[in-house]
Design a protein around this motif. Sequence first.
Motif, PDB file in Angstrom:
ATOM      1  N   ALA A 303       0.832  -1.214   0.000  1.00  0.00           N
ATOM      2  CA  ALA A 303       0.000   0.000   0.000  1.00  0.00           C
ATOM      3  C   ALA A 303       0.860   1.255   0.000  1.00  0.00           C
ATOM      4  N   LEU A 304       1.981   1.206   0.722  1.00  0.00           N
ATOM      5  CA  LEU A 304       2.886   2.351   0.758  1.00  0.00           C
ATOM      6  C   LEU A 304       3.460   2.636  -0.623  1.00  0.00           C
ATOM      7  N   VAL A 305       3.834   1.589  -1.334  1.00  0.00           N
ATOM      8  CA  VAL A 305       4.433   1.753  -2.660  1.00  0.00           C
ATOM      9  C   VAL A 305       3.429   2.326  -3.658  1.00  0.00           C
ATOM     10  N   LEU A 306       2.144   1.965  -3.503  1.00  0.00           N
ATOM     11  CA  LEU A 306       1.119   2.473  -4.420  1.00  0.00           C
ATOM     12  C   LEU A 306       1.026   3.993  -4.384  1.00  0.00           C
ATOM     13  N   SER A 307       1.297   4.583  -3.214  1.00  0.00           N
ATOM     14  CA  SER A 307       1.227   6.043  -3.093  1.00  0.00           C
ATOM     15  C   SER A 307       2.572   6.721  -3.326  1.00  0.00           C
ATOM     16  N   PRO A 309       5.636   8.208  -5.456  1.00  0.00           N
ATOM     17  CA  PRO A 309       5.695   8.795  -6.805  1.00  0.00           C
ATOM     18  C   PRO A 309       6.652   8.103  -7.758  1.00  0.00           C
ATOM     19  N   LEU A 310       7.666   7.373  -7.233  1.00  0.00           N
ATOM     20  CA  LEU A 310       8.624   6.700  -8.102  1.00  0.00           C
ATOM     21  C   LEU A 310       8.180   5.274  -8.396  1.00  0.00           C
ATOM     22  N   ARG A 311       8.591   4.774  -9.560  1.00  0.00           N
ATOM     23  CA  ARG A 311       8.367   3.355  -9.852  1.00  0.00           C
ATOM     24  C   ARG A 311       9.201   2.528  -8.892  1.00  0.00           C
ATOM     25  N   THR A 312       8.547   1.652  -8.168  1.00  0.00           N
ATOM     26  CA  THR A 312       9.210   0.899  -7.104  1.00  0.00           C
ATOM     27  C   THR A 312       8.877  -0.577  -7.235  1.00  0.00           C
ATOM     28  N   ASP A 313       9.901  -1.402  -7.386  1.00  0.00           N
ATOM     29  CA  ASP A 313       9.725  -2.858  -7.442  1.00  0.00           C
ATOM     30  C   ASP A 313       9.784  -3.413  -6.025  1.00  0.00           C
ATOM     31  N   VAL A 314       8.887  -4.328  -5.729  1.00  0.00           N
ATOM     32  CA  VAL A 314       8.794  -4.891  -4.384  1.00  0.00           C
ATOM     33  C   VAL A 314       8.918  -6.407  -4.461  1.00  0.00           C
ATOM     34  N   GLU A 315       9.758  -6.956  -3.612  1.00  0.00           N
ATOM     35  CA  GLU A 315       9.903  -8.410  -3.493  1.00  0.00           C
ATOM     36  C   GLU A 315       9.914  -8.752  -2.002  1.00  0.00           C
ATOM     37  N   ILE A 316       8.921  -9.508  -1.559  1.00  0.00           N
ATOM     38  CA  ILE A 316       8.761  -9.822  -0.144  1.00  0.00           C
ATOM     39  C   ILE A 316       8.621 -11.327   0.023  1.00  0.00           C
ATOM     40  N   ASP A 317       9.423 -11.890   0.910  1.00  0.00           N
ATOM     41  CA  ASP A 317       9.356 -13.323   1.212  1.00  0.00           C
ATOM     42  C   ASP A 317       9.468 -13.500   2.724  1.00  0.00           C
ATOM     43  N   ILE A 318       8.332 -13.364   3.394  1.00  0.00           N
ATOM     44  CA  ILE A 318       8.271 -13.525   4.854  1.00  0.00           C
ATOM     45  C   ILE A 318       7.233 -14.602   5.138  1.00  0.00           C
ATOM     46  N   PRO A 319       7.643 -15.770   5.631  1.00  0.00           N
ATOM     47  CA  PRO A 319       6.705 -16.899   5.787  1.00  0.00           C
ATOM     48  C   PRO A 319       5.849 -16.798   7.043  1.00  0.00           C
ATOM     49  N   GLY A 320       5.216 -15.674   7.274  1.00  0.00           N
ATOM     50  CA  GLY A 320       4.372 -15.522   8.455  1.00  0.00           C
ATOM     51  C   GLY A 320       4.355 -14.086   8.937  1.00  0.00           C
ATOM     52  N   ARG A 321       3.720 -13.876  10.089  1.00  0.00           N
ATOM     53  CA  ARG A 321       3.638 -12.557  10.693  1.00  0.00           C
ATOM     54  C   ARG A 321       4.746 -12.394  11.730  1.00  0.00           C
ATOM     55  N   LEU A 322       5.148 -11.138  11.907  1.00  0.00           N
ATOM     56  CA  LEU A 322       6.121 -10.772  12.930  1.00  0.00           C
ATOM     57  C   LEU A 322       5.397 -10.077  14.066  1.00  0.00           C
ATOM     58  N   ALA A 323       6.095  -9.893  15.179  1.00  0.00           N
ATOM     59  CA  ALA A 323       5.509  -9.167  16.301  1.00  0.00           C
ATOM     60  C   ALA A 323       5.142  -7.754  15.860  1.00  0.00           C
ATOM     61  N   ALA A 324       4.041  -7.221  16.406  1.00  0.00           N
ATOM     62  CA  ALA A 324       3.542  -5.911  15.980  1.00  0.00           C
ATOM     63  C   ALA A 324       4.593  -4.808  16.103  1.00  0.00           C
ATOM     64  N   PRO A 325       5.358  -4.724  17.219  1.00  0.00           N
ATOM     65  CA  PRO A 325       6.375  -3.661  17.284  1.00  0.00           C
ATOM     66  C   PRO A 325       7.439  -3.789  16.195  1.00  0.00           C
ATOM     67  N   VAL A 326       7.804  -5.024  15.841  1.00  0.00           N
ATOM     68  CA  VAL A 326       8.806  -5.229  14.798  1.00  0.00           C
ATOM     69  C   VAL A 326       8.242  -4.821  13.441  1.00  0.00           C
ATOM     70  N   GLU A 327       6.998  -5.204  13.158  1.00  0.00           N
ATOM     71  CA  GLU A 327       6.377  -4.799  11.898  1.00  0.00           C
ATOM     72  C   GLU A 327       6.288  -3.286  11.800  1.00  0.00           C
ATOM     73  N   SER A 328       5.942  -2.638  12.901  1.00  0.00           N
ATOM     74  CA  SER A 328       5.841  -1.177  12.892  1.00  0.00           C
ATOM     75  C   SER A 328       7.198  -0.542  12.611  1.00  0.00           C
ATOM     76  N   ALA A 329       8.236  -1.038  13.297  1.00  0.00           N
ATOM     77  CA  ALA A 329       9.579  -0.484  13.084  1.00  0.00           C
ATOM     78  C   ALA A 329      10.037  -0.694  11.647  1.00  0.00           C
ATOM     79  N   ALA A 330       9.785  -1.889  11.095  1.00  0.00           N
ATOM     80  CA  ALA A 330      10.191  -2.173   9.718  1.00  0.00           C
ATOM     81  C   ALA A 330       9.417  -1.302   8.731  1.00  0.00           C
ATOM     82  N   TYR A 331       8.125  -1.133   8.966  1.00  0.00           N
ATOM     83  CA  TYR A 331       7.301  -0.319   8.069  1.00  0.00           C
ATOM     84  C   TYR A 331       7.791   1.129   8.026  1.00  0.00           C
TER      85      TYR A 331
END
Length: 421
Positions: A303-307, A309-331
């Motif tokens: 969702a962040l990449v959709l907004s 302005p630059l063309r941005t390629d995304v590749e994500i390989d995370i086999p599950g969810r992380l702890a909420a504080p870690v996801e927030s920090a990474a985001y």
Amino acid sequence: MTSAGTAPTRLQLFGWGAALIGLAVPTYLLLAVLLTSIGLIPIWIGIPAALGVLALQRKFLNFHRRRAGWVLGTEVEQPYRSTSGMGMYRRLITMLKDQATWRDIAFMFVEMVAGTALAAIAVGMLVGGIGHITLATWWWALPADANLNLVGFLSVDSTASAIYIGVPLGLLYIGIWWWASPYLMRAQAWLTRSLLAPTEAARLANRVQQLTVSRADTVDTQAAELRRIERDLHDGAQARLVALGMSLGMAEETVARDPQAARELLAEARAASSQALSELRDLVRGIHPPVLADRGLEGAIQALVLSHPLRTDVEIDIPGRLAAPVESAAYFAVAETLTNVVKHAGASKAWIQLTYADGKLNILVGDDGRGGATPGDGTGLRGIERRLSAFDGTLVVSSPAGGPTVIVMYLPCELVAANEH
């Protein structure tokens, strides 16, 4: 150097042994200059001299650590206390009080004797073996009455004796070298690691220092975040709500005598309420985006990449969810990095890779911009570094002039079950 996880060959060990023999001279010179500069500390010139030589010594011995780790197949950590942000005098005192500094000096003394001797034996066996095997080919260059006494009791006095004595003896030397050189060079590497790797006490002290700095950074970051929220509430939603209250009050007073004016005031109040609600949503999104809670880190990054302005390629390989504080920090680390790309990089394209392996989230953000980014140049990288440090995360920047810029972030973490998130 061989690739990670690849054992060095015997010829590579021979080359490193020969290099160690040559490095004995700069080791001696560096040690002599270091001890001299320490002795000159009572007069002012010794302070910058000691700092410079200590910095050079650490770079020199870090090279020994890397090569010892290469031979042993394991990393040899740096044991030094951090001196970043310190003045000249305090930095020198910290370095001289650091036990690792004196272990470095002890290593230089030991390396000049025992380490060089081990390397010399490993190198000498092969060189001597080759010399004995080829002795007959250069016997003509010796005096006519030459008589060589090999290993104390074997006499060589002619080309023929050089062949039937020198060749078997040379082969024996090479055989011994083939068997013993890995053990000799591993012994030298073990000697290096035993003196240059951090002791358990040093590792704990460095960890305490790291946690102290990390805690201070986290407290500062949280305080700054609270001030930002307070400022946004005061200047945004609170002002809108005050205007809303005033408009409603004025509408209440004028509704009887001027219904048209009252309707206009109510329209203003409705617009103010919508704007206040939008600002509150933006504020909440800045604290913890709802999309992060609903769709996880992968969905939030998409969702962040959709907004963006630059063309941005995304590749994500995370086999599950992380702890909420870690996801927030990474985001927020990715979001801030992308903001930096737009503001400073002059790029036309960006790319993001998120992978999870060995208990660590690896984040890579790159762009094809002008390069030259460093954590201390006001581009926000220092803030990202501080955010990650609260989780023992690290940030590495590769940004040569002319680009591309690649920022790699590491976050130690564990996957969590969906019902635990």
